[in-house]
Design an enzyme around this catalytic site. Structure first.
Site, short mmCIF file in Angstrom:
data_model
loop_
_atom_site.label_atom_id
_atom_site.label_comp_id
_atom_site.label_asym_id
_atom_site.label_seq_id
_atom_site.Cartn_x
_atom_site.Cartn_y
_atom_site.Cartn_z
N ARG A 50 19.23 5.32 -2.01
CA ARG A 50 18.15 4.30 -1.85
C ARG A 50 17.37 4.69 -2.97
NH1 ARG A 50 16.70 5.26 4.49
NH2 ARG A 50 18.61 4.62 5.41
N ASP A 52 13.56 3.28 -5.08
CA ASP A 52 12.33 2.77 -4.86
C ASP A 52 12.25 1.70 -5.65
OD1 ASP A 52 11.68 4.81 -3.17
OD2 ASP A 52 10.95 6.01 -4.57
N ARG A 197 11.47 11.94 -9.61
CA ARG A 197 10.15 11.46 -10.32
C ARG A 197 8.93 12.57 -10.13
NH1 ARG A 197 9.00 6.34 -7.26
NH2 ARG A 197 7.00 6.34 -8.64
#
Length: 244
Positions: A50, A52, A197
């Protein structure tokens, strides 16, 4: 009933992430809408990961059952590309075992993160993190070495992620691939939410000289999200490849 896997790319700019959600545009939602137009019934898909909102993919993988047995992998690719929006493209399709789930079958996921120290290019604003300060790539490379291997990555997870924080990073590479353009390549089997990130955000602090490379090891051992730097913007991140 056949089961197919597809490898596809997408520009994450105008999506609220990969996972299907009601009343917002998602990559999974658009993929399943296209399959519904093809087969005249709702087809559930399983993705390898998944991403973002704002995050891109070069090699995302999804799998689904095909209710029409006569269709070939070429038919699936062509039919999907004819029904998908322009910011999603299926690169290839292939038949897989009926129990194949790309999320659990994946052996390695590779993420790329791009940072540009050049003058801002408005045409690339959604695809790299424009950073106006000079970064020390050698220091960032040294710092990244502390993250390789199996560790508790609690310091680099999203605050509400309840999954097991112990993960394995096989390798991190920090490269200045052209003058002023940095690539951070992170390879691992699986990742926590926003983990890549958050790692990038902390490596940038090292690159600025605000932290020593050894500070990354201290943050890792602290197992506290408050110790690490802020999260890097989503638009510099790409799910580059999923290997099985």
């Amino acid at each position: 009933m056949k089961r197919f896997a597809i490898e596809f790319s997408y520009d994450g700019t105008n999506f609220f992430g990969y996972q299907g959600q009601p009343n917002v545009r998602t990559v999974q939602g658009e993929l399943e809408n296209a399959l519904e137009r093809i087969f005249k019934e709702r087809i559930y898909t399983q993705g390898a990961g998944r991403t973002d909102a704002g995050v891109h993919a070069n090699g995302q993988v999804a799998a689904f059952n095909c209710p029409i047995d006569r269709l070939t992998d070429k038919d699936i690719k062509n039919a999907l590309n004819a029904n998908l929006p322009e910011d999603i493209y299926v690169k290839k399709a292939w038949e897989v075992d009926k129990k194949f789930n790309p999320r659990f079958a994946a052996k390695k996921r590779i993420y790329h993160y791009f940072i540009s120290m050049r003058e801002k290019d408005v045409f690339k604003r959604n695809y790299v993190w424009h950073f106006r300060y000079k970064l020390n790539v050698d220091a960032m490379r040294k710092a990244s070495s502390f993250l390789e291997g199996e560790h508790d990555f609690s310091s680099f997870k999203k605050g509400n992620d309840k999954k097991n924080p112990v993960r394995t990073i096989y390798k991190i590479r920090v490269l200045e691939i052209t003058n002023g353009l940095i690539l951070i390549r992170v390879e691992g089997r699986s990742f926590l939410r926003s983990m890549v990130r958050n790692i990038v955000g902390s490596l940038v602090r090292v690159g600025l000289g605000q932290w020593t490379p050894e500070k990354i090891e201290e943050i890792l051992q602290a197992r506290s999200r408050q110790e690490a730097a802020g999260t890097a913007p989503p638009h510099g991140l790409y799910l580059y490849k999923v290997l099985f």
